[in-house]
Design a protein around this motif. Structure first.
Motif, PDB file in Angstrom:
ATOM      1  N   LEU A 219       0.801  -1.226   0.000  1.00  0.00           N
ATOM      2  CA  LEU A 219       0.000   0.000   0.000  1.00  0.00           C
ATOM      3  C   LEU A 219       0.833   1.274   0.000  1.00  0.00           C
ATOM      4  O   LEU A 219       0.326   2.342  -0.362  1.00  0.00           O
ATOM      5  N   GLY A 220       2.084   1.194   0.415  1.00  0.00           N
ATOM      6  CA  GLY A 220       2.899   2.402   0.468  1.00  0.00           C
ATOM      7  C   GLY A 220       4.382   2.095   0.535  1.00  0.00           C
ATOM      8  O   GLY A 220       4.787   1.019   1.003  1.00  0.00           O
ATOM      9  N   PHE A 221       5.195   3.042   0.066  1.00  0.00           N
ATOM     10  CA  PHE A 221       6.646   2.859   0.022  1.00  0.00           C
ATOM     11  C   PHE A 221       7.298   4.226   0.075  1.00  0.00           C
ATOM     12  O   PHE A 221       6.838   5.174  -0.570  1.00  0.00           O
ATOM     13  N   SER A 222       8.384   4.344   0.839  1.00  0.00           N
ATOM     14  CA  SER A 222       9.142   5.599   0.856  1.00  0.00           C
ATOM     15  C   SER A 222      10.548   5.344   1.378  1.00  0.00           C
ATOM     16  O   SER A 222      10.784   4.432   2.167  1.00  0.00           O
ATOM     17  N   VAL A 276       9.785  -5.448  11.593  1.00  0.00           N
ATOM     18  CA  VAL A 276       8.364  -5.562  11.265  1.00  0.00           C
ATOM     19  C   VAL A 276       7.557  -5.084  12.467  1.00  0.00           C
ATOM     20  O   VAL A 276       7.756  -5.553  13.588  1.00  0.00           O
ATOM     21  N   THR A 277       6.658  -4.135  12.218  1.00  0.00           N
ATOM     22  CA  THR A 277       5.846  -3.582  13.298  1.00  0.00           C
ATOM     23  C   THR A 277       4.475  -3.207  12.749  1.00  0.00           C
ATOM     24  O   THR A 277       4.123  -3.573  11.628  1.00  0.00           O
ATOM     25  N   LYS A 278       3.702  -2.502  13.521  1.00  0.00           N
ATOM     26  CA  LYS A 278       2.390  -2.032  13.086  1.00  0.00           C
ATOM     27  C   LYS A 278       2.259  -0.537  13.336  1.00  0.00           C
ATOM     28  O   LYS A 278       2.819  -0.013  14.309  1.00  0.00           O
ATOM     29  N   LEU A 279       1.537   0.135  12.453  1.00  0.00           N
ATOM     30  CA  LEU A 279       1.228   1.545  12.665  1.00  0.00           C
ATOM     31  C   LEU A 279       0.064   1.670  13.638  1.00  0.00           C
ATOM     32  O   LEU A 279      -0.676   0.715  13.868  1.00  0.00           O
ATOM     33  N   PRO A 290      -5.088  -2.483  11.789  1.00  0.00           N
ATOM     34  CA  PRO A 290      -3.834  -1.722  11.868  1.00  0.00           C
ATOM     35  C   PRO A 290      -2.887  -2.077  10.724  1.00  0.00           C
ATOM     36  O   PRO A 290      -2.708  -3.244  10.384  1.00  0.00           O
ATOM     37  N   VAL A 291      -2.285  -1.053  10.151  1.00  0.00           N
ATOM     38  CA  VAL A 291      -1.401  -1.235   8.991  1.00  0.00           C
ATOM     39  C   VAL A 291      -0.088  -1.877   9.424  1.00  0.00           C
ATOM     40  O   VAL A 291       0.513  -1.491  10.430  1.00  0.00           O
ATOM     41  N   ASP A 292       0.357  -2.877   8.668  1.00  0.00           N
ATOM     42  CA  ASP A 292       1.660  -3.494   8.911  1.00  0.00           C
ATOM     43  C   ASP A 292       2.746  -2.624   8.295  1.00  0.00           C
ATOM     44  O   ASP A 292       2.563  -2.064   7.205  1.00  0.00           O
ATOM     45  N   ILE A 311       8.052   0.283   4.104  1.00  0.00           N
ATOM     46  CA  ILE A 311       7.027  -0.372   3.283  1.00  0.00           C
ATOM     47  C   ILE A 311       5.814  -0.591   4.177  1.00  0.00           C
ATOM     48  O   ILE A 311       5.935  -1.163   5.268  1.00  0.00           O
ATOM     49  N   ILE A 312       4.641  -0.127   3.737  1.00  0.00           N
ATOM     50  CA  ILE A 312       3.446  -0.339   4.534  1.00  0.00           C
ATOM     51  C   ILE A 312       2.409  -1.110   3.716  1.00  0.00           C
ATOM     52  O   ILE A 312       2.391  -1.058   2.487  1.00  0.00           O
ATOM     53  N   GLY A 313       1.572  -1.831   4.414  1.00  0.00           N
ATOM     54  CA  GLY A 313       0.541  -2.614   3.745  1.00  0.00           C
ATOM     55  C   GLY A 313      -0.104  -3.573   4.714  1.00  0.00           C
ATOM     56  O   GLY A 313      -0.181  -3.322   5.919  1.00  0.00           O
TER      57      GLY A 313
END
Length: 327
Positions: A219-222, A276-279, A290-292, A311-313
Motif C-alpha cells: 500500500l505504500g513505500f518511501s 516488522v511492526t504495526k502503525l 492496523p497497517v503493517d 514499506i506499509i501494507g
C-alpha cells in the motif's frame, strides 16, 4: 461481494427496467439472488440515478451522493442511501464495506455492479457493456441502503471518510506495481549491516522475497535518509513516496505518533536490519485493521547507514496461518 456474473435470466427478470445498454449492463453484472432483494420500482430508481450520475462523472473522478428520502426521491425506504460511481479498482468494494463496519453504520442492502464504458473520443464513446471489451474501461457502481437513517452531521462525516477511501484505493492501485518492483530492487541491492550475521542476512533477503511474492498487500513505500542531530530523525527522500505515502495524498498518511516512534534513527539503529511492526492507524484499503509496517536499514559497503526504506501494507491471511519459520 462484487456479484459479477453474466447470466441471461437477469435481463429476463428485469425486463421492465432494461430499456437501454446502460440498464442492461448494470443489471447483468449483479447476481439474480441479489436483485430479488429489491422491489422493481426501487431497482428502477437505483438504475436511473446511477445513469444520471454516470453522465456527469469524468474518468478518474468519483461521484458520491448520500441521501435521506425526504431530500430526494430514491424509492420507498426511509433509510439513508449511498450511491457511488468510480473507476474500477482492486479492493474498492472491500474497502467501502470495511469503512461502514468500522464506523458502525450497518448495511441493510448492497449492490455492486461493474459496467464497461466506451472510451471518450472513440467510436464506442457513451456506450455501455456488461463484459470487458477492447476500447471500454471498467466503471464501478455501488449502492448501499443503510440499516437506519443518518443525521446530517453523520452524512457529512461519512462522505469525507468515503472520499478518503476512494483516494487511497486510487493511490494504492496506481503505484502497487512500482512498489513491487522497488521491493525487488531493495532485496537485490541489500547489503548486510553490522548487526546482521550471514544467516540473519539470508533470512532478511528471503523475507523481502516473500513480500515481493504477493504475500503482502503493498500500500505504500518511501525512502529516508538519516538527518543530523542528537535524535537522528529520518528525512524523507523527495519524490520517493508511493501509494499511501505519496506526496500527492491530501494529507500525510503517517500520524504524528507513528512518525515519532517509527522514524527515529536513535531507536532504529539498535534494532534488527529488517524491522516488522504495526502503525497506530488502521488501513483505509481492503481491511480496516492496523497497517503493517516494514522498515529496512540500508547500508553501504563499509556498513555505514545510508538510510531506511519504509514499506506499509497488510500481510495476507496466508501469512497468519504459517509458522514463523516458513515466512
Amino acid at each position: 461481494m462484487s456479484g459479477r456474473v453474466q447470466k441471461k435470466p437477469v435481463q429476463k427478470m428485469s425486463s421492465k427496467i432494461v430499456a437501454d445498454d446502460f440498464s442492461a449492463a448494470f443489471l447483468l453484472s449483479i447476481q439474480p439472488e441479489t436483485l430479488k432483494q429489491f422491489a422493481p420500482d426501487t431497482l428502477k430508481h437505483i438504475v436511473e440515478r446511477h445513469r444520471m450520475m454516470s453522465q456527469s462523472r469524468k474518468r478518474g473522478n468519483t461521484a458520491l451522493e448520500i441521501t435521506n428520502p425526504s431530500e430526494k426521491n430514491v424509492g420507498k425506504s426511509s433509510h439513508t442511501t449511498i450511491d457511488i460511481i468510480g473507476d474500477d479498482k482492486a479492493f474498492i468494494i472491500d474497502s467501502v464495506i470495511a469503512l461502514m463496519s468500522r464506523t458502525s453504520y450497518q448495511i441493510e442492502k448492497i449492490l455492486h455492479s461493474l459496467v464497461y464504458v466506451g472510451v471518450a473520443k472513440s467510436k464506442n464513446a457513451g456506450q455501455f457493456l456488461a463484459k470487458k471489451t477492447e476500447g471500454y474501461v471498467g466503471q464501478s457502481h455501488i449502492y448501499i441502503e443503510c440499516a437506519r437513517r443518518l443525521t446530517k452531521e453523520q452524512i457529512v462525516d461519512l462522505k469525507q471518510s468515503l472520499q478518503i477511501v476512494f483516494e487511497d484505493t486510487t493511490l494504492s492501485n496506481r503505484d502497487w506495481l512500482v512498489i513491487k518492483d522497488n521491493v525487488l530492487k531493495l532485496r537485490e541491492n541489500l547489503l548486510p549491516a553490522t548487526t546482521s550475521n550471514k544467516k540473519e542476512f539470508a533470512d532478511y533477503q528471503d523475507f523481502l522475497e516473500y513480500i515481493y511474492n504477493d504475500n503482502f498487500t503493498l500500500l505504500g513505500f518511501s525512502d529516508y535518509t538519516v538527518s543530523s542531530g542528537k535524535e537522528g530523525h529520518l528525512k524523507l527522500v523527495p519524490a520517493s513516496g508511493l501509494g499511501l505515502l505519496s506526496a500527492t495524498r491530501s494529507e500525510n498518511f503517517l500520524t504524528d505518533g507513528d512518525q515519532k516512534h517509527i522514524l527515529k534513527n536513535s531507536i532504529l539503529e539498535k534494532q534488527e536490519q529488517v524491522l516488522v511492526t504495526k502503525l497506530m492507524r488502521k488501513s483505509t484499503v481492503h481491511r480496516a485493521v492496523p497497517v503493517d509496517a516494514i522498515l529496512v536499514r540500508r547500508v553501504d559497503a563499509k556498513k555505514q547507514i545510508t538510510g531506511y526504506t519504509l514499506i506499509i501494507g497488510l500481510f495476507t491471511s496466508v501469512t497468519y496461518s504459517r509458522s514463523l519459520g516458513t515466512v
